[in-house]
Design a protein around this motif. Sequence first.
Motif, mmCIF file in Angstrom:
data_model
loop_
_atom_site.group_PDB
_atom_site.id
_atom_site.type_symbol
_atom_site.label_atom_id
_atom_site.label_comp_id
_atom_site.label_asym_id
_atom_site.label_seq_id
_atom_site.Cartn_x
_atom_site.Cartn_y
_atom_site.Cartn_z
ATOM 1 N N LYS A 224 -0.570 -3.566 -12.860
ATOM 2 C CA LYS A 224 -1.785 -2.848 -12.497
ATOM 3 C C LYS A 224 -1.645 -2.235 -11.107
ATOM 4 C CE LYS A 224 -5.000 -5.453 -15.407
ATOM 5 N NZ LYS A 224 -6.212 -6.334 -15.430
ATOM 6 N N GLN A 225 -0.988 -2.947 -10.201
ATOM 7 C CA GLN A 225 -0.742 -2.389 -8.868
ATOM 8 C C GLN A 225 0.129 -1.136 -8.967
ATOM 9 O OE1 GLN A 225 0.391 -6.577 -7.496
ATOM 10 N NE2 GLN A 225 -0.073 -5.599 -5.532
ATOM 11 N N ASP A 228 -1.873 1.795 -10.305
ATOM 12 C CA ASP A 228 -2.729 2.352 -9.260
ATOM 13 C C ASP A 228 -1.916 3.246 -8.327
ATOM 14 O OD1 ASP A 228 -5.283 2.381 -7.668
ATOM 15 O OD2 ASP A 228 -3.949 1.498 -6.176
ATOM 16 N N ARG A 231 -1.164 6.543 -10.206
ATOM 17 C CA ARG A 231 -2.343 7.392 -10.412
ATOM 18 C C ARG A 231 -2.864 7.993 -9.111
ATOM 19 N NH1 ARG A 231 -5.795 3.746 -14.811
ATOM 20 N NH2 ARG A 231 -4.881 4.683 -16.695
ATOM 21 N N THR A 232 -2.828 7.226 -8.029
ATOM 22 C CA THR A 232 -3.434 7.698 -6.783
ATOM 23 C C THR A 232 -2.475 8.500 -5.917
ATOM 24 O OG1 THR A 232 -2.897 5.609 -5.669
ATOM 25 C CG2 THR A 232 -5.072 5.784 -6.698
ATOM 26 N N ASN A 259 -1.216 3.674 -20.778
ATOM 27 C CA ASN A 259 -2.170 4.113 -19.766
ATOM 28 C C ASN A 259 -1.932 5.556 -19.313
ATOM 29 O OD1 ASN A 259 -4.048 1.752 -18.704
ATOM 30 N ND2 ASN A 259 -2.048 0.845 -19.219
ATOM 31 N N ALA A 521 -5.179 1.929 -1.090
ATOM 32 C CA ALA A 521 -4.163 2.899 -1.502
ATOM 33 C C ALA A 521 -4.204 4.147 -0.639
ATOM 34 C CB ALA A 521 -4.364 3.265 -2.966
#
Length: 612
Positions: A224-225, A228, A231-232, A259, A521
């Motif tokens: 999940k990290q 992120d 995506r960011t 995802n 982030a």
Amino acid sequence: MALPTDQRTDDALRVLRRVFGYDSFRGNQREIIDQVVGGGDALVLMPTGGGKSLCYQIPALVRDGVAVVISPLIALMQDQVDALTALGVRAGFLNSTQDFEARRRIESAFVAGELDLLYLAPEALRAESTLRLLDRGTIALFAIDEAHCVAQWGHDFRPDYLALSMLHERWPAVPRIALTATATAATHAEIASRLKLQDARHFVASFDRPNIQYRIAAKREPRKQLLDLLRTEHPGDAGIVYCLSRASVDKTAEFLAQNGIPALPYHAGLDARTRAANQQRFLREDGLVMVATIAFGMGIDKPDVRFVAHLDLPKSIEGYYQETGRAGRDGLPSTAWLAYGLSDVVQQRKMIESSDGDLARRRVLAAHLDAMLALCETVQCRRVQLLRYFGQESSACGNCDTCLTPPESWDGTVAAQKLLSTVLRLHQERNQKFGAGQSIDILLGRGTDKVTQYGHDSLSVFGIGTELSEAEWRAVVRQLLAQGLLAVEGDYGTLVLTESSRDVLRKQRQVTMRREQRVPASAGRSAKPRATGGASVELAPSALPVFERLRAWRAATAKEQGVPAYVIFHDSTLRQIATESPPTLADLGRVNGVGEAKLARYGQQILDTLAV
């Protein structure tokens, strides 16, 4: 007769401009090239993206004969040859993937002097037929690429490299150049010794890659990290994610794909056809993420890899540096991100204890791991620590996580004494050994089934550590392991004391620890923001659509020719074209990366694209 130095330099510069489209050399390229063109041997340590290939490609085009390049990268030889062919260079390879007719054609071209470069795998030199073939041609030089593969305790050891000293014995008049992107002083000396290059000129460039931002995050939910992060900070970017196990590779690739992140797996458990297909897609398509074990990556010449992420702790700084160096070969801002936690330390220590080899071998592995842990736990600049490992001093970079958000250090002596006392009491009073979880439950005063089953709630240390959270206690354990104040043993990773533990328990040693911080982030990156898909904001707004048109033209051209996009032009070249909008072929020919062959082949297409 060797050419005079001035003439060698002039010839090399002409080749650099005519073939490769650049006006000047970088760093110590000119000195290295002059050494080899003049017939001398060279050992070159230069970071990935530093321009190592030019150091033998240009001498190959200046000296008489064919340059023989020894490379372990059979799967990438076709791409290497395609890239040179696009520049108008006559290149070929011989390896086990070819049929008889293809081999015969390349062998004939070599003997006739109709090649500039010939790529061979090191194992090919074990065959007497290959040696006889080389005897029939005129050899300009031997280039030994990925020379660190000769280091027996290195991270990419190839046994066939040990025999390459025979090149000098059989062809003593032919200059040799050995090149690698990573080597400590010890590995440097081993390369020189095993390849009989002690008398060669040694060139050691700075290992600094200032465009790479090094970041190491506390491991919580690593996938999940990672999601992120992508995506960011890296939407639409190409990148590599390294995992320790094949199962983790498959699960991570599947997780990313589910995802919305296009991701492919790569590991030795996949059949050869699937591995090759995934590698080719990664090289040829934009925006793909390769999730892989360390079996993937050496020699990958994809310049626009924007990030390299590690979901497991690398075994050594050499491996970490080599792997992270695959990001940002084009010099643009890139990220090296690592998720690191207690389980990594325990797992790596267990792997060392159960590894093959004698005590000396395990000590080498432990030293490698200790250096990697020191990099993870430092409160100082990551880049300073990294470069110091390779014997180079530097100042704080201002572009790593510890520079951007300096971590706090705290006196963890009391916490260390509590944790070590728990391990000691379990052993002395109960003759028991447990992993980190049980000791932490005892310190936090948790009456779990396991705690009550063994009567650990009656120990004097039960509940004395409530001032810290579970996550903070896990960080304490991890840092004690990293500092050698605690050890793990056995298949279950049970905690045991070390000789150094006694000094802490006797209050004879202070323990300084790093306090974990959660960095948003948005605060993680100091580099300029970038548009999706690799366009840098250094481009003016008016140039961005031009750059995207050029990228679309390049993608279509590369697909038509069946080659990676970077073989046509690098992003840096397209950005310069988009910014300057050269109106004529002559103006286009002055852009960096546009040599004569590419100008003749693609020049009018580019002008037409600019005119849209």
